[in-house]
Design an enzyme around this catalytic site. Sequence first.
Site, PDB file in Angstrom:
ATOM      1  N   LYS A 101       0.844  -1.201   0.000  1.00  7.98           N
ATOM      2  CA  LYS A 101       0.000   0.000   0.000  1.00  7.98           C
ATOM      3  C   LYS A 101       0.878   1.250   0.000  1.00  7.98           C
ATOM      4  CE  LYS A 101      -0.625  -0.125   5.043  1.00  7.98           C
ATOM      5  NZ  LYS A 101      -1.616  -0.177   6.139  1.00  7.98           N
TER       6      LYS A 101
ATOM      7  N   TYR B  59      14.279  31.340   7.918  1.00 14.54           N
ATOM      8  CA  TYR B  59      13.054  31.929   8.441  1.00 14.54           C
ATOM      9  C   TYR B  59      13.066  31.937   9.965  1.00 14.54           C
ATOM     10  CZ  TYR B  59      10.839  31.700   3.821  1.00 14.54           C
ATOM     11  OH  TYR B  59      10.524  31.879   2.495  1.00 14.54           O
TER      12      TYR B  59
ATOM     13  N   MET C 205      10.099  25.242   1.421  1.00 12.00           N
ATOM     14  CA  MET C 205       9.377  24.442   0.440  1.00 12.00           C
ATOM     15  C   MET C 205      10.313  23.731  -0.532  1.00 12.00           C
ATOM     16  SD  MET C 205       6.337  25.555  -2.186  1.00 12.00           S
ATOM     17  CE  MET C 205       5.236  25.997  -0.843  1.00 12.00           C
TER      18      MET C 205
END
Length: 389
Positions: free
Chosen positions: A50, A276, A326
């Site tokens: 799976k 950040y 990101m």
Amino acid sequence: MTRPWHAPAGSGPWASIDPAAIAHNLAWLRRRLSAAEAGTPPPRLWAVVKADAYGHGLHHALGALDGSDGIAVATLDDAVRSRGLGWRHPIMLLSAVGLDPAVLGDPALGELHIVIDDEAALRRLEDMRASLPRVHAWLRHAGRLRSQGFDDSGYAAAFGRLHALARAGALAAAGHLHHYAMAEDPQALAAERQAFAQATAGLPGPHSTGNSAALCGNAPCPTHAAGHWLRCGLALYGASAVPGRNGAQLGLRPAMSLHARLLGIRRVAAGQTVGYGDGYRAPRDTCIGVVGIGYGHGVPRGLWRHGHVLAGDGGRPVPLAGRVTMDCLTVDLGPQPAERPGDIMTLWGHAPAGAALPVETAALACDTIAAELLTGLTTRLPLLARQDA
């Protein structure tokens, strides 16, 4: 010892998949089960694929799992896809919730095993007009998980209804399925095994149990009657579900290595912050490396607090320096790094020259489990089969 391989061109990250490692892990598990059965025929084995083979790609994993007796998938689409990729052994669909039984009769699905989780799924089988001679049905025991399946008070009656369908020829066979909730704890595992045995006492049909922690942990594997099936997922991909031990310590080989390129290096003075929220403050004059992979590829943001990566072909461990973004992350390469832009950085698995960073270590650094890291990679990240030089 790892085998040589070639890195792809370009600046993007990738996961290197080693099908030979999956085959090795399957053979390791077979040997372990054979030893536990003390000369009696070992149970059959479902290889759980799976979540796209735990993030490794069905197309990479199926050939390596040909030595298993069947595969277990989460969706009917995965079953269809597996048949399209050439899988000819049995397939278990781990839940039939919401499925119309009529679609299960497609001859192209071959021998299909379905798990019945609730009253609605059982009633749909009872209400069907056509027989399903290739479909084996397994009734799920709720057990300690209690999220799906039939509890002790209703299990025997529900199984009687399912078994009646098999006797009438509407199904190929009926069996019993259980999934452990606390297999990492030997005492809890023993209690769960006893509860399942009591729930199924006197009822006909094979059993299907197991998971990686139950099959690879310290608790002894009980002997199983002929016709029983065991299920295993995570361990087949070289990762451990046993607390305090990684896959390599068990004798497994990791089948995935996650790589990215070092995109750039810049000097930072002692006391200056990086990233950040001023997430990292340089403890000394140092060099910060920018690595071309981030949470948009599936790297957890939480890795930045305690995580390391392996730098360069040699796999020098270096800490993250600042929050994962990101598309990239930053690492502290130290004052005089030997690495250069374009070098390979390894987030888990094996660096090119063989140094290893277990996925379990990366998972621990961000307070999660190896399975979440392996299955959490996004479609932005290509899965490339490892090749010999």
